[in-house]
Scaffold this motif. Structure first.
Motif, mmCIF file in Angstrom:
data_model
loop_
_atom_site.group_PDB
_atom_site.id
_atom_site.type_symbol
_atom_site.label_atom_id
_atom_site.label_comp_id
_atom_site.label_asym_id
_atom_site.label_seq_id
_atom_site.Cartn_x
_atom_site.Cartn_y
_atom_site.Cartn_z
ATOM 1 N N PHE A 112 56.884 74.000 24.146
ATOM 2 C CA PHE A 112 55.373 73.506 23.612
ATOM 3 C C PHE A 112 54.892 74.689 23.046
ATOM 4 O O PHE A 112 54.246 74.788 22.364
ATOM 5 C CB PHE A 112 55.118 73.255 25.066
ATOM 6 C CG PHE A 112 52.909 72.937 24.969
ATOM 7 C CD1 PHE A 112 52.814 72.324 24.169
ATOM 8 C CD2 PHE A 112 52.295 73.428 25.206
ATOM 9 C CE1 PHE A 112 51.142 71.732 24.180
ATOM 10 C CE2 PHE A 112 50.853 73.981 25.743
ATOM 11 C CZ PHE A 112 50.048 72.913 24.865
ATOM 12 N N GLY A 113 54.708 76.409 23.513
ATOM 13 C CA GLY A 113 54.201 77.434 23.179
ATOM 14 C C GLY A 113 54.684 77.543 21.897
ATOM 15 O O GLY A 113 53.553 77.965 21.206
ATOM 16 N N PHE A 114 55.759 77.740 21.741
ATOM 17 C CA PHE A 114 56.408 77.907 20.249
ATOM 18 C C PHE A 114 55.113 77.183 19.279
ATOM 19 O O PHE A 114 54.702 77.552 18.470
ATOM 20 C CB PHE A 114 58.164 77.729 20.073
ATOM 21 C CG PHE A 114 58.348 77.798 19.195
ATOM 22 C CD1 PHE A 114 58.968 79.538 18.184
ATOM 23 C CD2 PHE A 114 58.954 77.091 18.453
ATOM 24 C CE1 PHE A 114 58.956 80.031 17.280
ATOM 25 C CE2 PHE A 114 59.589 77.637 16.517
ATOM 26 C CZ PHE A 114 59.504 78.601 16.281
ATOM 27 N N VAL A 115 55.686 75.765 19.645
ATOM 28 C CA VAL A 115 55.427 74.493 18.649
ATOM 29 C C VAL A 115 53.807 74.639 18.542
ATOM 30 O O VAL A 115 53.100 75.043 17.166
ATOM 31 C CB VAL A 115 55.244 73.658 18.552
ATOM 32 C CG1 VAL A 115 54.654 72.255 18.228
ATOM 33 C CG2 VAL A 115 57.058 73.201 18.669
ATOM 34 N N ALA B 56 39.429 86.688 18.098
ATOM 35 C CA ALA B 56 38.590 85.979 19.270
ATOM 36 C C ALA B 56 38.873 84.861 19.067
ATOM 37 O O ALA B 56 39.285 83.938 20.927
ATOM 38 C CB ALA B 56 36.512 86.039 19.282
ATOM 39 N N ILE B 57 38.687 84.159 18.579
ATOM 40 C CA ILE B 57 39.341 82.069 18.843
ATOM 41 C C ILE B 57 40.451 82.690 18.572
ATOM 42 O O ILE B 57 41.481 81.175 20.116
ATOM 43 C CB ILE B 57 39.788 81.524 16.822
ATOM 44 C CG1 ILE B 57 37.908 81.640 16.798
ATOM 45 C CG2 ILE B 57 40.461 80.822 16.879
ATOM 46 C CD1 ILE B 57 37.538 81.238 15.632
ATOM 47 N N ILE C 191 45.175 81.042 23.308
ATOM 48 C CA ILE C 191 46.082 81.546 23.892
ATOM 49 C C ILE C 191 45.639 80.866 25.603
ATOM 50 O O ILE C 191 45.993 80.139 26.111
ATOM 51 C CB ILE C 191 45.958 82.588 23.641
ATOM 52 C CG1 ILE C 191 46.780 82.531 22.207
ATOM 53 C CG2 ILE C 191 47.361 83.435 24.663
ATOM 54 C CD1 ILE C 191 46.956 84.020 22.086
ATOM 55 N N LEU C 192 44.293 81.280 26.025
ATOM 56 C CA LEU C 192 43.697 80.945 27.911
ATOM 57 C C LEU C 192 43.478 79.839 27.869
ATOM 58 O O LEU C 192 44.079 79.638 28.972
ATOM 59 C CB LEU C 192 42.128 82.264 27.597
ATOM 60 C CG LEU C 192 42.456 83.580 27.507
ATOM 61 C CD1 LEU C 192 40.681 84.170 27.649
ATOM 62 C CD2 LEU C 192 43.490 84.249 28.886
ATOM 63 N N ALA C 193 43.495 79.150 26.581
ATOM 64 C CA ALA C 193 43.306 77.801 27.273
ATOM 65 C C ALA C 193 44.338 77.193 27.155
ATOM 66 O O ALA C 193 44.921 76.007 28.213
ATOM 67 C CB ALA C 193 42.351 76.787 25.846
ATOM 68 N N ARG D 4 46.724 73.541 35.375
ATOM 69 C CA ARG D 4 45.101 73.918 36.230
ATOM 70 C C ARG D 4 44.099 74.392 35.641
ATOM 71 O O ARG D 4 44.432 74.703 34.476
ATOM 72 C CB ARG D 4 45.438 75.519 36.974
ATOM 73 C CG ARG D 4 44.929 76.666 36.601
ATOM 74 C CD ARG D 4 45.288 77.875 37.941
ATOM 75 N NE ARG D 4 44.561 78.742 36.974
ATOM 76 C CZ ARG D 4 44.953 79.987 36.101
ATOM 77 N NH1 ARG D 4 45.329 80.570 37.829
ATOM 78 N NH2 ARG D 4 44.170 81.106 35.641
ATOM 79 N N LYS D 5 43.078 73.504 36.546
ATOM 80 C CA LYS D 5 41.571 73.754 35.419
ATOM 81 C C LYS D 5 40.783 74.438 36.658
ATOM 82 O O LYS D 5 40.961 75.504 37.328
ATOM 83 C CB LYS D 5 41.248 72.224 35.699
ATOM 84 C CG LYS D 5 41.865 71.445 35.096
ATOM 85 C CD LYS D 5 41.262 70.025 35.143
ATOM 86 C CE LYS D 5 41.755 68.711 34.188
ATOM 87 N NZ LYS D 5 41.235 67.633 34.463
#
Length: 108
Positions: free
Chosen positions: A27-30, A76-77, A82-84, A92-93
């Motif tokens: 998921f992270g790679f895509v 910043a974007i 990345i944090l989201a 987790r929310k």
């Protein structure tokens, strides 16, 4: 005989961990490739648009370090996405810190 039990236990523990790690990496790679494609397109559009400006405006933007501003904006974007993505990968929310008075909050 004990080795067979330990091997089965190890497979039962490590198997789900490996599956979860591969799912998150995939998921992270895509997401990373898609995000980089979008950011590169936007950056290329801005650079081509800045090339069409007049010499005077280009000089003023150069003095104002506009290129650094654009890079900071895209950084910043990227950081926000990345944090989201990390929050969603961990499933987790964020907890709401402030609650309006009344209801379940404790009033002083």
């Amino acid at each position: 005989m004990h080795y067979l039990f330990l091997a089965q236990l190890l497979i039962m523990i490590v198997g789900p961990l490996v599956k979860m790690a591969l799912r998150v990496i995939g998921f992270g790679f895509v997401s990373y490739i898609g995000f980089n494609l979008v950011i590169d397109q936007a950056r290329g559009y801005m650079q081509s648009s800045m090339g069409q400006l007049g010499a005077e405006i280009s000089g003023i933007l150069g003095l104002a370090n506009f290129d650094i501003i654009v890079n900071m904006y895209f950084a910043a974007i990227a950081t926000r996405f990345i944090l989201a993505g990390i929050d969603k990968a961990q499933d987790r929310k964020r907890n709401q810190v402030w609650r309006k008075p009344g209801g379940t909050s404790i009033e002083a």
